[in-house]
Design a protein around this motif. Structure first.
Motif, PDB file in Angstrom:
ATOM      1  N   ARG A 103       5.952  -0.045   4.015  1.00 24.29           N
ATOM      2  CA  ARG A 103       6.796   0.832   3.566  1.00 24.29           C
ATOM      3  C   ARG A 103       7.966   1.019   4.283  1.00 24.29           C
ATOM      4  O   ARG A 103       8.984   1.846   3.863  1.00 24.29           O
ATOM      5  N   GLY A 104       8.351   0.352   5.107  1.00 27.22           N
ATOM      6  CA  GLY A 104       9.572   0.489   5.869  1.00 27.22           C
ATOM      7  C   GLY A 104      10.557  -0.823   5.562  1.00 27.22           C
ATOM      8  O   GLY A 104      10.374  -1.455   4.878  1.00 27.22           O
ATOM      9  N   VAL A 105      11.703  -1.088   6.447  1.00 29.63           N
ATOM     10  CA  VAL A 105      12.575  -1.967   6.224  1.00 29.63           C
ATOM     11  C   VAL A 105      12.264  -2.853   7.519  1.00 29.63           C
ATOM     12  O   VAL A 105      12.342  -2.588   8.458  1.00 29.63           O
ATOM     13  N   ASN A 106      12.285  -4.182   6.924  1.00 28.27           N
ATOM     14  CA  ASN A 106      11.733  -5.222   7.846  1.00 28.27           C
ATOM     15  C   ASN A 106      13.039  -6.219   7.834  1.00 28.27           C
ATOM     16  O   ASN A 106      13.106  -7.013   6.896  1.00 28.27           O
ATOM     17  N   ARG A 107      13.760  -6.325   8.949  1.00 31.31           N
ATOM     18  CA  ARG A 107      15.012  -7.035   8.949  1.00 31.31           C
ATOM     19  C   ARG A 107      15.126  -8.010  10.245  1.00 31.31           C
ATOM     20  O   ARG A 107      14.947  -7.192  11.284  1.00 31.31           O
ATOM     21  N   VAL A 108      15.367  -9.118  10.256  1.00 33.40           N
ATOM     22  CA  VAL A 108      16.021  -9.965  11.129  1.00 33.40           C
ATOM     23  C   VAL A 108      17.383  -9.751  11.343  1.00 33.40           C
ATOM     24  O   VAL A 108      18.272  -9.850  10.293  1.00 33.40           O
ATOM     25  N   ILE A 109      18.108  -9.515  12.601  1.00 31.74           N
ATOM     26  CA  ILE A 109      19.660  -9.263  12.743  1.00 31.74           C
ATOM     27  C   ILE A 109      19.906 -10.430  13.893  1.00 31.74           C
ATOM     28  O   ILE A 109      19.773 -10.456  14.821  1.00 31.74           O
TER      29      ILE A 109
END
Length: 503
Positions: A228-234
């Motif tokens: 339900r969230g934001v999953n991000r590699v930076i």
């Protein structure tokens, strides 16, 4: 949430004792020809993917601050224009996350032609309702990052970003040099001291196993996936991959597959002399994320503090624009910029075709130059291709210049939605001076970018003309971005004069 001041002493304490890495003239950019004029009767439809990257603007600024004109391939007009926020009307809801703003006005560089400005603004998510974030910081600690404007600036940037997160957001850290490894397992953002301590201890040295770092970062993000969230590699790097997968197409394919699992990739670029922009653009575009170039602490603050929600939290993905021009009113058109984002006409309705994303509250601007019927053409008619009789044209819609369609998907959906609006006389200003202020400022920025690229389609436009436009349209300029831009135009004028003397 108050920002934490990051202590530069820590940067010096943990810096490797080896000499500062220096490299000159190895920056890599992909050269792309400017979009040409097209004849409406032959090719009336223009289709492209949204682009909210800003890396080009920051790199151009870093070059001009050294009194050096950037190489033309480093200048992407749409990224220059979209560096600035614009005062478009806000979208009403998250379900229809865009407002569309159209303006038509005379071109300031070619008499008899017009510009069509298309502006959109994304719905702004309120902090209290924004989704949780599962972030993996993938940090390049190779030897090429051992310079004051690289790893020390990465540390400051990530410390700023950390202060924008909520207590229940999670942060992990993967580093890579000769090999890759996990420096911090998933940790709640409320444990700031623990996370900052890991960032503090980072030092640079070794070769660049970037591909292995990317693999480990994605694995960590997937192991802790929040549906339900934001999953991000930076990814924070100068883009110098020299160990592991170095084939750009192979890396792109891998990131596309990971994107399908719900993990996006954003790229923060650092440093000059060895900056691999070509690779970083490819990674960000295929990872459903944006590419930014961080050349100063102020730029880190803009990207990761002032615009943190738009950087991290998308309100729409796979956003495409299609404009159909009316042959009854428009003879020719060209899209200014977006050369690396062009799509085939049939891609617009194909939900399997990837496109750009728009973040919370973000504005996006596109500009077309059009030649009205009877105006100064850039392409002559063919002997055996004559204009269709007026009766065969769309007479009932003769007042329209064209029609704009925007197709997008909500962040967790695989099915696109469509919004549309006409480009008609109600959006037209008869004098350039009467066009909306934001439209005129964006025009000045676009003209500046085109001059840096060679000025092929700018007519008699000069840096002085650009200065007149942008000086008159700065407006309130709360953050000083537009005032800074005026100084960059002056710097380009000086650098250009110096370059002519040296020849």
């Amino acid at each position: 949430m108050a920002s934490r001041a990051y202590a530069p002493v820590a940067e010096e304490r943990f810096r490797m004792p080896s000499p500062v890495y220096q490299d000159v003239g190895r920056d890599k950019f992909t050269a792309t020809a400017e979009n040409p004029f097209k004849v409406v009767r032959e090719d009336p439809v223009s289709t492209f993917s949204i682009d909210v990257d800003t890396a080009s603007y920051s790199f151009v600024r870093a070059s001009l601050n050294r009194n050096v004109l950037p190489q033309p391939a480093a200048v992407r007009t749409e990224e220059m224009v979209n560096y600035f926020p614009y005062s478009y009307v806000s979208a009403r809801s998250a379900d229809q996350p865009f407002s569309t703003n159209v303006a038509v006005f005379p071109s300031p560089w070619t008499a008899g032609r017009k510009l069509v400005r298309i502006g959109i603004r994304g719905y702004e998510i309120q902090r209290a309702t924004r989704p949780r974030a599962n972030l993996v910081f993938l940090i390049d600690t190779s030897g090429s990052m051992n310079a004051p404007n690289k790893l020390p600036l990465v540390k400051q940037s990530l410390a700023m970003l950390l202060d924008q997160l909520d207590a229940n957001d999670r942060v992990s850290i993967v580093t890579y040099a000769g090999s890759a490894g996990t420096a911090l397992e998933p940790t709640r953002a409320s444990e700031k001291d623990r996370i900052l301590a890991v960032i503090d201890r980072l030092g640079a040295g070794g070769s660049t196993a970037g591909a292995e770092g990317i693999r480990q970062a994605y694995a960590l993000a997937e192991a802790n996936l929040d549906p339900r969230g934001v999953n991000r590699v930076i990814l924070a790097t100068d883009g110098d991959f020299n160990v592991g997968i170095t084939n750009q197409d192979e890396l792109k394919g891998y990131i596309e597959r990971e994107r399908g699992k719900g993990v996006f990739l954003s790229v923060l670029g650092f440093g000059m002399g060895n900056y691999n922009d070509a690779l970083m653009q490819a990674l960000a575009q295929n990872g459903n994320g944006a590419a930014a170039y961080i050349d100063t602490v102020s730029e880190a603050r803009k990207t990761l503090v002032d615009e943190a929600t738009s950087t991290l939290f998308p309100i729409a993905k796979d956003v495409k624009i299609q404009v159909e021009f009316n042959p009854a009113t428009v003879a020719e058109y060209r899209l200014i910029g977006y050369e690396t984002r062009m799509l085939a006409r049939e891609d617009f309705d194909n939900d399997k075709v990837d496109a750009g994303d728009v973040g919370s509250g973000q504005t996006v601007t596109a500009i077309y130059e059009v030649v009205p019927v009877g105006g100064p053409r850039s392409i002559g008619d063919l002997r055996y291709s004559q204009p269709a009789p007026v009766a065969d044209r769309v007479a009932s819609r003769g007042s329209e210049y064209g029609f704009v369609k925007i197709r997008y998907k909500l962040p967790k959906s695989d099915t696109s939605r469509l919004i549309s609006t006409p480009i008609d006389r109600t959006s037209e200003a008869l004098r350039f001076e009467d066009a909306p202020r934001d439209a005129r400022f964006a025009t000045g920025v676009a003209a500046f970018a085109e001059l840096l690229r060679g000025g092929k389609n700018n007519g008699s436009m000069t840096y002085d003309d650009v200065l007149r436009i942008v000086t008159a349209t700065r407006g309130e300029d709360d953050f000083g971005y537009r005032t800074e831009f005026v100084q960059l135009v002056r710097a380009a004028k000086s650098a250009g004069a110096l370059a002519r003397l040296e020849r």
